[in-house]
Scaffold this active site. Structure first.
Site, PDB file in Angstrom:
ATOM      1  N   ILE A  82     -11.083   8.495  12.015  1.00  0.00           N
ATOM      2  CA  ILE A  82     -11.565   6.729  12.063  1.00  0.00           C
ATOM      3  C   ILE A  82     -11.053   6.191  13.477  1.00  0.00           C
ATOM      4  O   ILE A  82     -12.568   5.738  13.572  1.00  0.00           O
ATOM      5  CB  ILE A  82     -11.194   5.927  11.037  1.00  0.00           C
ATOM      6  CG1 ILE A  82     -11.028   5.391   9.646  1.00  0.00           C
ATOM      7  CG2 ILE A  82     -11.256   4.012  11.167  1.00  0.00           C
ATOM      8  CD1 ILE A  82     -10.102   5.476   8.923  1.00  0.00           C
ATOM      9  N   HIS A 133      -8.647  -7.827   5.055  1.00  0.00           N
ATOM     10  CA  HIS A 133      -8.507  -6.363   4.462  1.00  0.00           C
ATOM     11  C   HIS A 133      -9.746  -5.960   4.000  1.00  0.00           C
ATOM     12  O   HIS A 133      -9.614  -5.349   2.420  1.00  0.00           O
ATOM     13  CB  HIS A 133      -7.320  -5.798   3.839  1.00  0.00           C
ATOM     14  CG  HIS A 133      -6.536  -4.462   3.450  1.00  0.00           C
ATOM     15  ND1 HIS A 133      -5.504  -4.203   4.206  1.00  0.00           N
ATOM     16  CD2 HIS A 133      -7.533  -3.472   3.945  1.00  0.00           C
ATOM     17  CE1 HIS A 133      -4.799  -3.236   4.060  1.00  0.00           C
ATOM     18  NE2 HIS A 133      -7.018  -2.366   3.897  1.00  0.00           N
ATOM     19  N   GLU A 154       0.496  -9.101   2.181  1.00  0.00           N
ATOM     20  CA  GLU A 154      -1.005  -9.574   1.929  1.00  0.00           C
ATOM     21  C   GLU A 154      -1.378  -9.856   0.614  1.00  0.00           C
ATOM     22  O   GLU A 154      -0.255  -8.781  -0.576  1.00  0.00           O
ATOM     23  CB  GLU A 154      -2.060  -8.078   2.014  1.00  0.00           C
ATOM     24  CG  GLU A 154      -2.027  -7.777   3.274  1.00  0.00           C
ATOM     25  CD  GLU A 154      -3.141  -6.409   3.681  1.00  0.00           C
ATOM     26  OE1 GLU A 154      -3.789  -5.989   2.653  1.00  0.00           O
ATOM     27  OE2 GLU A 154      -3.679  -6.154   4.856  1.00  0.00           O
ATOM     28  N   THR A 161      -7.122  -2.578  12.409  1.00  0.00           N
ATOM     29  CA  THR A 161      -7.958  -2.382  10.719  1.00  0.00           C
ATOM     30  C   THR A 161      -7.365  -1.575  10.360  1.00  0.00           C
ATOM     31  O   THR A 161      -7.739  -1.061   9.382  1.00  0.00           O
ATOM     32  CB  THR A 161      -9.754  -1.977  11.472  1.00  0.00           C
ATOM     33  OG1 THR A 161      -9.929  -0.747  12.069  1.00  0.00           O
ATOM     34  CG2 THR A 161     -10.172  -3.255  11.699  1.00  0.00           C
ATOM     35  N   ARG A 164      -3.594  -1.537   9.560  1.00  0.00           N
ATOM     36  CA  ARG A 164      -2.234  -1.746   9.035  1.00  0.00           C
ATOM     37  C   ARG A 164      -2.329  -2.978   9.712  1.00  0.00           C
ATOM     38  O   ARG A 164      -1.569  -2.770  10.425  1.00  0.00           O
ATOM     39  CB  ARG A 164      -1.468  -0.421   8.035  1.00  0.00           C
ATOM     40  CG  ARG A 164      -1.626   0.294   7.142  1.00  0.00           C
ATOM     41  CD  ARG A 164      -2.360  -0.417   5.728  1.00  0.00           C
ATOM     42  NE  ARG A 164      -2.227   0.526   4.763  1.00  0.00           N
ATOM     43  CZ  ARG A 164      -3.928   0.759   4.210  1.00  0.00           C
ATOM     44  NH1 ARG A 164      -5.098   0.321   4.880  1.00  0.00           N
ATOM     45  NH2 ARG A 164      -4.411   1.587   2.899  1.00  0.00           N
TER      46      ARG A 164
HETATM   47  C1  GLV Z   1      -7.918   1.008   3.207  1.00  0.00           C
HETATM   48  O1  GLV Z   1      -6.980   0.100   4.533  1.00  0.00           O
HETATM   49  C2  GLV Z   1      -7.685   2.544   2.938  1.00  0.00           C
HETATM   50  O2  GLV Z   1      -6.720   2.695   2.672  1.00  0.00           O
HETATM   51  O3  GLV Z   1      -8.090   2.916   1.998  1.00  0.00           O
END
Ligand code: GLV
Length: 323
Positions: free
Chosen positions: A160, A284, A265, A234, A236
């Site tokens: 990512i 999230h 959350e 984005t 955790r």
């Molecule tokens: C999203 O946060 C995932 O871990 O898939």
């Protein structure tokens, strides 16, 4: 006799129907999230579990599930699961990597741009009827921070993080990165974390939450960030100290933040980040596109189907259980 599999939410995608042909499948139909007491009750006697990142799978729960043979989570992160406890029991844990990379990188970039250019704040301003002749276009009206040509620091250069680097290149950004594992990515300068924080106009977090990354961006590290920088998370909650971040934003040391993930959350109503106009918050939704969620569900189902057939899961976070 068919093995019993519990699925903690109705899942999209096609393969979940295929899974139902391989086992006695019981799906929690809601409404809302599955309460932990119900998870325990529903899982009693089950051989398999297909869960979401909102389901906490800890040792205490596992101790009550002697029949459990596999866990398949529809998520890439597995910090909601005690993987070590499952590995000790020889139980494979599946996740859904790969398919959400671009979608999550898009979310990170959306938050980066929204925070830099004050999109959420401007949206509220217009809707609230504050855009009046007395309070309209002017040289300093809603001025934000330039993204093009700025320096982006990526904390965690996995798939990512690398996808975010590619997007940043399109914006003419200089890209710095820090990673726990050594990486060489063209166009990305690898640095020590503290140096990255000092030099970056934007910092985007992409490490997994693990004991080594919990509170990685604590008060001391946030204090080292470049004055006026923007932080995007984005990955955790739990990686960034929310209180320290809120203080840095309220005091003007950081100019803005984009936050998709929280320590708790759903986020608590009194979370200090929610009071700040220069924070863009989302619930999230990093991987939340229809197609990506269907692909994630398909992998989660494929992992479960493989486990039921006595085969290795295609995406397994603890493959050592297969010896
Ligand atoms: C999203 O946060 C995932 O871990 O898939």
């Amino acid at each position: 006799m068919a093995k019993k599999v519990f699925v903690t939410h109705q899942l999209p995608g096609k393969r979940i129907h295929e899974l139902s042909r391989h086992c006695e499948m019981n799906v929690w139909m809601g409404p809302g999230l599955l309460p932990s007491a119900a998870l325990r009750t529903q899982l009693t006697g089950c051989h398999g579990l297909v869960c979401l990142l909102t389901d906490r799978i800890d040792k205490a729960l596992l101790d009550q599930l002697p029949e459990l043979e596999f866990v398949s989570s529809m998520s890439v992160g597995v910090d909601h699961i005690d993987v070590q406890a499952l590995s000790e029991r020889g139980i494979p844990v599946g996740n859904t990597p790969g398919v959400l990379v671009d979608t999550t990188a898009d979310t990170a970039f959306a938050l980066l741009l929204a925070a830099a250019r004050r999109v959420a704040e401007a949206d509220r301003f217009v809707r609230d009827g504050q855009w009046t002749a007395a309070n309209a276009w002017a040289p300093e009206f809603f001025t934000g921070k330039d993204v093009t040509g700025a320096t982006l620091g990526i904390v965690g250069l996995g798939e990512i993080g690398q996808a975010v680097a590619r997007r940043a290149a399109g914006f003419g950004m200089r890209v710095l990165a820090w990673s726990r594992t050594a990486r060489e990515v063209p166009g990305v300068e690898m640095l020590a974390l503290d140096e990255l924080l000092q030099r970056s106009d934007f910092v985007s977090v992409h490490v997994a939450l693990a004991p080594q990354t919990r509170n990685l961006l604590d008060a001391a590290r946030i204090a080292r960030m470049k004055p006026g920088a923007v932080l995007v998370n984005t990955a955790r909650g739990g990686i960034v100290d929310e209180q320290a971040l809120a203080e840095a934003l309220a005091g003007g040391r950081l100019s803005a933040a984009g936050v998709d993930v929280f320590e708790r959350e759903p986020v608590a109503a009194d979370n200090p980040l929610l009071r700040l106009p220069n924070v863009v918050v989302t619930p999230h939704i990093g991987s939340a596109t229809t197609l990506t969620r269907a692909r994630m569900a398909d992998i989660a189902a494929a992992n479960a189907i493989a486990a039921l057939a006595g085969q290795a899961m295609p995406c397994c976070v603890n493959p050592q259980v297969y010896g």
